[in-house]
Motif scaffolding. Structure first.
Motif, mmCIF file in Angstrom:
data_model
loop_
_atom_site.group_PDB
_atom_site.id
_atom_site.type_symbol
_atom_site.label_atom_id
_atom_site.label_comp_id
_atom_site.label_asym_id
_atom_site.label_seq_id
_atom_site.Cartn_x
_atom_site.Cartn_y
_atom_site.Cartn_z
ATOM 1 N N ALA A 99 12.279 -24.288 -67.404
ATOM 2 C CA ALA A 99 12.605 -24.338 -65.908
ATOM 3 C C ALA A 99 13.990 -24.763 -65.381
ATOM 4 C CB ALA A 99 11.483 -25.322 -65.431
ATOM 5 N N LEU A 100 14.446 -25.433 -66.151
ATOM 6 C CA LEU A 100 15.982 -25.828 -66.001
ATOM 7 C C LEU A 100 16.983 -24.766 -66.010
ATOM 8 C CD1 LEU A 100 18.339 -27.977 -65.328
ATOM 9 C CD2 LEU A 100 18.161 -28.451 -67.775
ATOM 10 N N ALA A 101 16.755 -24.091 -67.123
ATOM 11 C CA ALA A 101 17.470 -22.779 -67.242
ATOM 12 C C ALA A 101 17.464 -21.716 -66.312
ATOM 13 C CB ALA A 101 17.272 -22.087 -68.808
ATOM 14 N N THR A 102 16.218 -21.398 -65.928
ATOM 15 C CA THR A 102 15.842 -20.613 -64.680
ATOM 16 C C THR A 102 16.375 -20.877 -63.443
ATOM 17 O OG1 THR A 102 13.760 -19.930 -65.853
ATOM 18 C CG2 THR A 102 13.890 -19.422 -63.898
ATOM 19 N N ALA A 103 16.160 -22.350 -63.271
ATOM 20 C CA ALA A 103 16.874 -22.754 -61.960
ATOM 21 C C ALA A 103 18.549 -22.335 -62.078
ATOM 22 C CB ALA A 103 16.611 -24.197 -61.743
ATOM 23 N N GLN A 104 19.224 -22.545 -63.072
ATOM 24 C CA GLN A 104 20.443 -22.596 -63.204
ATOM 25 C C GLN A 104 20.837 -20.821 -63.105
ATOM 26 O OE1 GLN A 104 22.689 -24.951 -62.903
ATOM 27 N NE2 GLN A 104 20.913 -26.528 -62.877
ATOM 28 N N LEU A 105 20.126 -20.178 -63.363
ATOM 29 C CA LEU A 105 20.450 -18.855 -63.367
ATOM 30 C C LEU A 105 20.502 -18.164 -61.927
ATOM 31 C CD1 LEU A 105 18.223 -17.176 -66.126
ATOM 32 C CD2 LEU A 105 20.549 -16.831 -65.839
ATOM 33 N N ASP A 106 19.875 -18.908 -61.074
ATOM 34 C CA ASP A 106 20.052 -18.974 -59.608
ATOM 35 C C ASP A 106 19.396 -17.323 -59.328
ATOM 36 O OD1 ASP A 106 20.464 -19.177 -56.872
ATOM 37 O OD2 ASP A 106 22.617 -18.843 -57.118
ATOM 38 N N LEU A 107 18.326 -16.843 -59.636
ATOM 39 C CA LEU A 107 17.969 -15.526 -59.645
ATOM 40 C C LEU A 107 17.414 -15.436 -57.968
ATOM 41 C CD1 LEU A 107 15.986 -15.372 -63.020
ATOM 42 C CD2 LEU A 107 18.099 -14.513 -62.209
ATOM 43 N N HIS A 108 17.403 -14.156 -57.532
ATOM 44 C CA HIS A 108 17.207 -13.695 -56.397
ATOM 45 C C HIS A 108 16.904 -12.058 -56.315
ATOM 46 C CE1 HIS A 108 20.987 -12.325 -55.124
ATOM 47 N NE2 HIS A 108 21.487 -13.660 -55.603
ATOM 48 N N ASP A 109 16.289 -11.931 -55.250
ATOM 49 C CA ASP A 109 15.846 -10.418 -55.220
ATOM 50 C C ASP A 109 17.213 -9.405 -55.483
ATOM 51 O OD1 ASP A 109 13.367 -10.978 -54.346
ATOM 52 O OD2 ASP A 109 13.389 -10.344 -52.275
ATOM 53 N N GLY A 110 16.820 -8.476 -56.209
ATOM 54 C CA GLY A 110 17.974 -7.526 -56.327
ATOM 55 C C GLY A 110 18.829 -7.620 -57.718
ATOM 56 N N LEU A 111 18.657 -8.757 -58.309
ATOM 57 C CA LEU A 111 19.565 -9.039 -59.400
ATOM 58 C C LEU A 111 19.073 -8.217 -60.741
ATOM 59 C CD1 LEU A 111 20.595 -13.016 -59.195
ATOM 60 C CD2 LEU A 111 21.840 -10.771 -58.240
ATOM 61 N N ASP A 112 20.182 -8.043 -61.481
ATOM 62 C CA ASP A 112 19.711 -7.123 -62.764
ATOM 63 C C ASP A 112 19.977 -8.237 -63.869
ATOM 64 O OD1 ASP A 112 19.303 -4.719 -61.838
ATOM 65 O OD2 ASP A 112 21.624 -4.537 -61.601
ATOM 66 N N VAL A 113 18.993 -8.627 -64.699
ATOM 67 C CA VAL A 113 18.941 -9.799 -65.629
ATOM 68 C C VAL A 113 18.972 -9.229 -66.836
ATOM 69 C CG1 VAL A 113 17.835 -11.758 -66.514
ATOM 70 C CG2 VAL A 113 17.847 -11.267 -63.917
ATOM 71 N N LEU A 114 19.503 -9.908 -67.908
ATOM 72 C CA LEU A 114 19.610 -9.690 -69.285
ATOM 73 C C LEU A 114 19.439 -10.758 -70.109
ATOM 74 C CD1 LEU A 114 20.457 -7.639 -71.904
ATOM 75 C CD2 LEU A 114 22.793 -8.617 -71.327
ATOM 76 N N ASP A 115 18.173 -10.697 -70.750
ATOM 77 C CA ASP A 115 17.693 -11.796 -71.657
ATOM 78 C C ASP A 115 17.909 -11.403 -73.217
ATOM 79 O OD1 ASP A 115 16.705 -14.004 -72.481
ATOM 80 O OD2 ASP A 115 14.690 -13.523 -72.276
ATOM 81 N N LEU A 116 19.050 -11.846 -73.705
ATOM 82 C CA LEU A 116 19.449 -11.653 -75.111
ATOM 83 C C LEU A 116 18.793 -12.416 -76.107
ATOM 84 C CD1 LEU A 116 23.132 -11.980 -74.250
ATOM 85 C CD2 LEU A 116 22.118 -9.826 -74.918
ATOM 86 N N GLY A 117 17.983 -11.862 -77.046
ATOM 87 C CA GLY A 117 17.339 -12.311 -77.921
ATOM 88 C C GLY A 117 15.801 -12.724 -77.420
ATOM 89 N N CYS A 118 15.246 -11.853 -76.705
ATOM 90 C CA CYS A 118 13.918 -12.255 -75.786
ATOM 91 C C CYS A 118 12.917 -12.787 -76.525
ATOM 92 C CB CYS A 118 13.758 -11.083 -74.876
ATOM 93 S SG CYS A 118 13.114 -9.589 -75.583
ATOM 94 N N GLY A 119 12.853 -12.317 -77.762
ATOM 95 C CA GLY A 119 11.687 -12.772 -78.799
ATOM 96 C C GLY A 119 10.471 -12.012 -78.140
ATOM 97 N N PRO A 120 9.091 -12.651 -78.144
ATOM 98 C CA PRO A 120 8.126 -11.861 -77.610
ATOM 99 C C PRO A 120 7.922 -11.858 -76.200
ATOM 100 C CG PRO A 120 7.481 -14.199 -78.420
ATOM 101 C CD PRO A 120 9.134 -14.166 -78.815
ATOM 102 N N GLY A 121 9.002 -12.320 -75.428
ATOM 103 C CA GLY A 121 8.974 -12.289 -74.200
ATOM 104 C C GLY A 121 8.518 -13.336 -73.168
ATOM 105 N N ALA A 122 8.911 -14.255 -73.697
ATOM 106 C CA ALA A 122 8.318 -15.639 -73.002
ATOM 107 C C ALA A 122 8.756 -16.031 -71.607
ATOM 108 C CB ALA A 122 8.658 -17.125 -73.724
ATOM 109 N N ASP A 123 10.123 -15.337 -71.294
ATOM 110 C CA ASP A 123 10.638 -15.570 -69.992
ATOM 111 C C ASP A 123 10.651 -14.282 -69.020
ATOM 112 O OD1 ASP A 123 11.609 -18.418 -70.516
ATOM 113 O OD2 ASP A 123 12.859 -17.270 -72.123
ATOM 114 N N LEU A 124 10.391 -13.423 -69.628
ATOM 115 C CA LEU A 124 10.383 -11.838 -68.907
ATOM 116 C C LEU A 124 9.518 -11.978 -67.589
ATOM 117 C CD1 LEU A 124 10.412 -9.530 -71.720
ATOM 118 C CD2 LEU A 124 12.378 -10.573 -70.811
#
Length: 258
Positions: free
Chosen positions: A28-53
């Motif tokens: 939750a801390l990492a996601t908050a720091q990403l500062d995501l909002h509508d329209g952004l393109d996000v890259l998850d490096l080493g996403c594993g089984p997709g816990a954050d996608l």
């Protein structure tokens, strides 16, 4: 072996960690720091089984996109299944050292306990910098296994166990402390570093994350621990009041505007 310890690594380790109090907290801390909002393109490096996608897709909405990359085909298959009903999410098998993406093509990038395992963390950071748009942000959550503390029957055995983890178990065992410098040398501006220290008071909970007895057996086989000392150490952990801790660092790194 004491029932406090799991005999073998679980198949669902990554998802189980993500669902734990520890995992939910730092994610939750990492996601908050990403500062995501509508329209952004996000890259998850080493996403594993997709816990954050799923969380990323929800945050960027139908006008954004999420790309998960991982080198493990089984993990990619599980991640694809998890996001199969989301048109804005794509998961691909890839080498994070060599990204098949155009320069400046994503707004956000994320790693979660990935750089500790890769062959060349600096190269992964350089590729991350390259594919981020100017003004883009990377949030890198990586542990430093040199901070691991386990209260055992004697300091020498616990210290030897910790050395084995850093020197043999994890490829880049001290990446947590190195990450800020690596990012800055790559060209990032490090906005903040947030330490997250996991404290374990229950041996079963700790073993589910740390694999204490399994790693101790390997330390004996590698000559870091004597067999009697290793057995005494694990017996102490299973029968006496337990304490262990380790620190993960969330590094928030921005690519400077053009």
């Amino acid at each position: 072996m004491s029932t406090a310890f799991e005999p073998s690594p679980p198949d669902d380790y990554l998802m189980r960690l993500a669902a734990s109090d520890l995992g939910r907290g730092y994610k939750a801390l990492a996601t908050a720091q990403l500062d995501l909002h509508d329209g952004l393109d996000v890259l998850d490096l080493g996403c594993g089984p997709g816990a954050d996608l799923l969380a990323y897709a929800k945050a960027v909405g139908p006008t954004g996109s999420v790309l998960g990359l991982d080198h493990d085909a089984d993990a990619v298959a599980r991640a694809r299944e998890r996001v199969s009903d989301l048109a804005t999410v794509r998961v691909e098998e890839a080498d994070v050292h060599r990204l098949d993406l155009a320069d400046g093509s994503v707004d956000r990038a994320h790693t979660d306990r990935v750089l500790q395992h890769v062959a060349h963390p600096g190269l992964v950071l350089a590729e991350t910098f390259r594919v981020l748009r100017p003004g883009g942000r990377a949030v890198l959550a990586e542990p430093d296994w040199g901070t691991l503390v386990v209260d055992g029957p004697d300091a020498a055995t616990s210290d030897a166990y910790g050395r084995f983890v850093v020197e043999q178990v994890v490829r880049n065992g001290r990446i947590g402390r190195r990450l800020t410098g690596l990012a800055e040398r790559t060209g990032f501006t490090v906005e903040r570093v947030v330490p997250v220290t996991a404290v374990f008071r229950d041996v079963r909970e700790a073993d589910r994350v740390l694999g204490l007895a399994r790693v101790a057996r390997r330390a004996v086989e590698a000559g870091y621990l004597r067999e009697r000392a290793g057995a005494r150490w694990t017996e102490h952990l299973a029968t006496q009041p337990f304490f262990a801790s380790v620190t993960l660092f969330v590094v928030v790194a921005d690519r400077p505007p053009a």
